[in-house]
Design an enzyme around this catalytic site. Structure first.
Site, PDB file in Angstrom:
ATOM      1  CG  PHE A 143      -1.811   1.241   1.246  1.00 44.14           C
ATOM      2  CD1 PHE A 143      -2.986   1.262   0.493  1.00 44.14           C
ATOM      3  CD2 PHE A 143      -1.466   2.376   1.970  1.00 44.14           C
ATOM      4  CE1 PHE A 143      -3.795   2.394   0.478  1.00 44.14           C
ATOM      5  CE2 PHE A 143      -2.279   3.509   1.961  1.00 44.14           C
ATOM      6  CZ  PHE A 143      -3.450   3.505   1.211  1.00 44.14           C
ATOM      7  CG  ASP A 228       5.536   3.701   1.987  1.00 44.30           C
ATOM      8  OD1 ASP A 228       5.511   4.306   3.080  1.00 44.30           O
ATOM      9  OD2 ASP A 228       4.535   3.569   1.259  1.00 44.30           O
ATOM     10  CE  LYS A 257      -1.223   5.647   7.745  1.00 39.36           C
ATOM     11  NZ  LYS A 257      -0.802   5.020   6.494  1.00 39.36           N
TER      12      LYS A 257
HETATM   13  C1  LIG Z   1      -0.933   5.333   5.097  1.00 41.96           C
HETATM   14  C2  LIG Z   1       0.128   4.941   4.147  1.00 41.96           C
HETATM   15  C3  LIG Z   1       0.363   5.667   2.960  1.00 41.96           C
HETATM   16  C4  LIG Z   1      -0.520   6.824   2.529  1.00 41.96           C
HETATM   17  O1  LIG Z   1      -0.496   7.891   3.415  1.00 41.96           O
HETATM   18  P1  LIG Z   1      -1.635   9.018   3.322  1.00 41.96           P
HETATM   19  O2  LIG Z   1      -1.241  10.013   4.367  1.00 41.96           O
HETATM   20  O3  LIG Z   1      -2.933   8.332   3.617  1.00 41.96           O
HETATM   21  O4  LIG Z   1      -1.603   9.577   1.957  1.00 41.96           O
HETATM   22  C5  LIG Z   1       1.399   5.258   2.149  1.00 41.96           C
HETATM   23  N1  LIG Z   1       2.175   4.219   2.479  1.00 41.96           N
HETATM   24  C6  LIG Z   1       1.983   3.514   3.610  1.00 41.96           C
HETATM   25  C7  LIG Z   1       2.907   2.384   3.913  1.00 41.96           C
HETATM   26  C8  LIG Z   1       0.952   3.840   4.478  1.00 41.96           C
HETATM   27  O5  LIG Z   1       0.748   3.116   5.578  1.00 41.96           O
END
Ligand SMILES: *Cc1c(COP(=O)(O)O)cnc(C)c1O
Length: 403
Positions: A143, A228, A257
């Site tokens: 994701f 990420d 986050k």
């Molecule tokens: C939550 C998340 C995103 C996206 O972040 P947003 O602030 O919702 O755009 C991308 N990568 C990972 C691994 C995430 O957990």
């Protein structure tokens, strides 16, 4: 009084139905206030929060450090323009690059934007250094966000056909299968992008030997290795960054986050070697905006001063052992994760039922798919909080029908 509150909630919910786009399954309640480990709704009901605002509320709800940073910065400078440096921008970039062992930072408001920046930087690297290579390899079940490019990078099966046509140039390979990754590399590949623990995907970690292999492949072909760490970074897994567990560094690191403790903030960090953007390549109205930067500084300082990564590790182990105890009496299995990013499996379909029972019992947990429950409480969680959580969870498991 209670009657008044109930009618307030009912009228708010009515307005929500009329005026808020239905982009999420939301229960019939309205959150009003937060403090530490707890949220309160408009009926005055209290919830122990083990979702942590989706791994966001690292310092707990409405933390003093964020309140102070916001009010101090708001009375000094709210917004200057992305076209000027401002003091907290420089201070935060300096602090964040120091603790992450990266060199340069770009700031945005959401994780998706941080990943968009990483994707752009990888393509720029391909254009400048790799004969126009533009493909990025990502993982199945990953994701990376909800913008069109980051949705295309994401490896969710359900998203394959959504909002076609997809942004071109992403190849998905299964996690922990080095041969599959190797086979996907060609002379159009400019980067590999991975989560170290797939959060939305159900809390699945990359193996050490696999990550080592990815580092080798990237070094061999001069491709960027992008981590990420939007969910795993900022102390969540028991270290400030999850990559510290592997002793393998990325070329590009994205954070989001927990970095803002609830204030919209994200970052893309890279090494000097890949300082490739030219003015105009990347930007945004809110990049490096003073309020967000002041909050970022305050959250990071608090994480370091209180050793919240250490607390995440200790409390994560305590929570994990409590879950193992529950697994003796109830059908929960495959307890996994690191620090305070944990998950376990439940029988098919029981995930949302369990989350709904817990909600009724005053505990927030998250079920990212029908068989998985994910826990990501604030990093300030105490043993007492976890004891309280485990006893509610035990009660809730006893009420499960699906099992
Ligand atoms: C939550 C998340 C995103 C996206 O972040 P947003 O602030 O919702 O755009 C991308 N990568 C990972 C691994 C995430 O957990």
């Amino acid at each position: 009084m209670i009657q008044l509150e109930k009618s307030l909630t009912a009228s708010l919910l009515k307005k929500a139905e009329n005026s808020v786009l239905n982009t999420a399954h939301r229960p019939s309640l309205v959150m009003e206030r937060g403090e530490g480990m707890y949220l309160w709704d408009t009926d005055g009901k209290r919830y122990l929060d083990f979702v942590g605002g989706w791994a966001v509320a690292s310092l707990g709800h409405s933390p003093a450090a964020v309140q102070k940073a916001l009010s101090r910065q708001a009375s000094t400078l709210v917004h200057a323009s992305p076209g000027y440096y401002n003091r907290p921008m420089i201070e935060f970039a300096d602090l964040l690059t120091n603790v992450s062992n990266m060199d340069k930072a770009f700031f945005a408001s959401s994780g998706a934007e941080a990943n968009e920046s990483a994707i752009k930087l990888a393509r720029k690297h391909g254009a400048v250094n790799l004969n126009g290579a533009h493909e990025i390899i990502t993982l199945t079940n990953s994701f990376h966000g909800r913008s069109l490019a980051t949705m295309s990078a994401t490896g969710k099966a359900k998203w394959k056909e959504l909002f076609a046509p997809k942004v071109d140039g992403f190849k998905h390979v299964p996690i922990n299968d080095l041969d599959a990754c190797f086979a996907a590399v060609n002379n159009h590949t400019c980067a590999i992008m991975v989560e170290l623990i797939q959060g939305e995907g159900g809390v699945h970690a990359v193996d050490e030997s696999y990550l080592y292999g990815l580092r080798k492949i990237c070094d061999m072909y001069g491709m960027l290795l992008i981590f990420d760490e939007i969910q795993t970074g900022m102390g969540r897994t028991g270290k400030l960054f999850a990559y510290e567990y592997y002793s393998i560094e990325p070329d590009v690191l994205t954070l989001g986050k927990g970095i803002g403790g609830g204030f919209p903030l994200s970052a893309m960090l890279t090494k000097s070697k890949y300082d490739l953007f030219e003015p105009g390549d990347q930007g945004g109205t809110y990049t490096g905006a003073p309020l967000a930067m002041a909050v970022g500084c305050a959250v990071l300082k608090e994480l370091l001063e209180q050793n919240l990564a250490g607390n995440a590790k200790t409390q994560g182990q305590y929570l994990e052992s409590g879950l193992h105890e529950l697994a003796r009496d109830f059908p929960i299995s495959a307890i996994r994760g690191k620090g305070l990013l944990l998950a376990f499996d439940v029988p098919e379909g029981a995930g949302s039922e369990l989350a709904a029972i817990c909600l009724r019992e005053g505990l927030l947990i998250n079920s990212p798919n029908p068989t998985t429950v994910r826990l990501a409480p604030p990093l300030i969680v105490t043993q007492k909080d976890t004891d309280d959580m485990l006893s509610i969870l035990r009660r809730a498991l006893g009420q499960l029908q699906t099992a």
